[in-house]
Design an enzyme around this catalytic site. Structure first.
Site, PDB file in Angstrom:
ATOM      1  N   VAL A   1       0.861  -1.175   0.000  1.00  0.00           N
ATOM      2  CA  VAL A   1       0.000   0.000   0.000  1.00  0.00           C
ATOM      3  C   VAL A   1       0.898   1.225   0.000  1.00  0.00           C
ATOM      4  O   VAL A   1       1.868   1.301   0.757  1.00  0.00           O
ATOM      5  CB  VAL A   1      -0.920   0.026   1.235  1.00  0.00           C
ATOM      6  N   CYS A   2       0.582   2.183  -0.878  1.00  0.00           N
ATOM      7  CA  CYS A   2       1.274   3.468  -0.878  1.00  0.00           C
ATOM      8  C   CYS A   2       2.781   3.278  -1.055  1.00  0.00           C
ATOM      9  O   CYS A   2       3.230   2.534  -1.928  1.00  0.00           O
ATOM     10  CB  CYS A   2       0.918   4.213   0.412  1.00  0.00           C
ATOM     11  N   SER A   3       3.584   3.904  -0.219  1.00  0.00           N
ATOM     12  CA  SER A   3       5.034   3.835  -0.353  1.00  0.00           C
ATOM     13  C   SER A   3       5.615   2.518   0.131  1.00  0.00           C
ATOM     14  O   SER A   3       6.838   2.330   0.098  1.00  0.00           O
ATOM     15  CB  SER A   3       5.689   4.995   0.396  1.00  0.00           C
TER      16      SER A   3
ATOM     17  N   THR B   1       2.302   3.606  -6.796  1.00  0.00           N
ATOM     18  CA  THR B   1       2.485   4.068  -5.420  1.00  0.00           C
ATOM     19  C   THR B   1       1.775   5.408  -5.308  1.00  0.00           C
ATOM     20  O   THR B   1       1.098   5.841  -6.250  1.00  0.00           O
ATOM     21  CB  THR B   1       3.986   4.185  -5.073  1.00  0.00           C
TER      22      THR B   1
END
Length: 326
Positions: A106-108, A126
């Site tokens: 998830v995300c970074s 990302t």
């Protein structure tokens, strides 16, 4: 039989990156008839792990002590992994990944997967703020900065923060079918499973936020009521302005003329209906305020560079390949 999900966290992680997917998997477990999910939290060391803004969670085990096999290894994000990475975190994820049926971030969290060599030669996404940095640091990764989530083989990556919920819903849909994913979304009162290819930016997000409260209310009305009278005269009356003044103010504050904003919003509404219903094109067109299949076709092609019918067939083909089409 429950599917085992291990979520890897670290000091400074984004709390919603963990809470969103965990709630999706937990709710799916309550609703699924054929087994749900067992969610475990792991870190470099067991014990309290502080999130970016203070609240802590307890990691029940160390990454190097997690025994396989497991269904899903999910790495959350946070600003802490956009800088120098903890080699124990990267090493723990790299060592555990082969025991997992699939790996996700998830995300970074994508930075951790990339540093572990799990994204080499793959497409990934990302948070849009970190996409350029990810591409620069890992040139072997094809970074798609404008997608909610990307699936490339057994590796899934998602955009920032709330996109982790979309990712988790997609995993539930893959495992149990889209009907269960829709039930989970309804239970959590979130959007009804956005498609991964959708832009990270919805129509409201792509426009500048209006400063005036009447325009903010009008923007929300447009997106919630695609079949309403959204002509410039109708919107101007609703805003209490002359048509000329309304068009000038709307364009100045949102950065896009009202007609173009309405078309984008209606196109997004059409795409949602094509993906989540079996409505014929004439009904989709009426419910989205586009009037006729011909207008739907023109608008859809202009916005998404694909016909409505082809989009629905591709979406359904994806469901069939995953074994979840019903």
């Amino acid at each position: 039989m429950q599917r085992r999900v291990v979520i890897a966290v670290f000091d400074g992680f984004q709390l919603l990156d963990l809470a969103g997917p965990a709630d999706v998997f937990g709710t799916a477990g309550l609703l699924a008839r054929d087994g749900g999910y067992q969610v475990e939290i792991a870190a470099v060391r067991p014990g309290p792990v502080s999130s970016a803004y203070g609240p802590a969670v307890t990691a029940t085990t160390a990454l190097d002590a997690v025994g396989g096999p497991l269904d899903t290894l999910l790495v959350v994000g946070g600003f802490a992994v956009t800088g120098p990475l903890d080699p124990l975190l990267v090493g723990g994820v790299a060592a555990l990944a082969p025991a997992a049926r699939r790996v996700a971030s998830v995300c970074s969290g994508a930075f951790v997967l990339a540093a572990a060599g799990l994204l080499d030669g793959r497409r990934a996404t990302t948070h849009w703020l970190a996409a350029r940095d990810l591409a620069a640091r890992h040139p072997g990764v094809t970074v798609d900065a404008d997608r909610i989530y990307v699936e490339d083989g057994p590796v899934w990556t998602s955009a920032g923060v709330t996109a982790g919920i979309d990712l988790a819903l997609a995993l539930v849909a893959r495992d149990h079918g889209h009907a269960l994913a829709r039930d989970v979304a309804r239970g959590l009162v979130v959007y009804l499973h956005r498609a991964g290819g959708q832009s990270q930016f919805s129509t409201p997000m792509r426009a500048r936020p209006p400063r005036r409260e009447p325009l903010r209310e009008l923007q929300a009305f447009i997106d919630a009521n695609p079949a309403a009278d959204l002509s410039v005269p109708g919107l101007a009356r609703r805003a209490g302005m002359s048509e000329r003044h309304f068009s000038r103010v709307f364009t100045a504050e949102l950065g896009v003329p009202p007609g173009r904003y309405v078309e984008r919003s209606r196109a997004e509404a059409a795409r949602r209906l094509l993906e989540t219903t079996g409505h014929p094109l004439d009904l989709v067109a009426r419910e989205c305020g586009l009037g006729s299949p011909e207008t739907l076709y023109r608008v859809f092609r202009r916005q998404w560079r694909i016909s409505p019918g082809d989009h629905r067939r591709r979406f359904q083909a994806g469901e069939r390949r995953s074994g979840t089409h019903r």
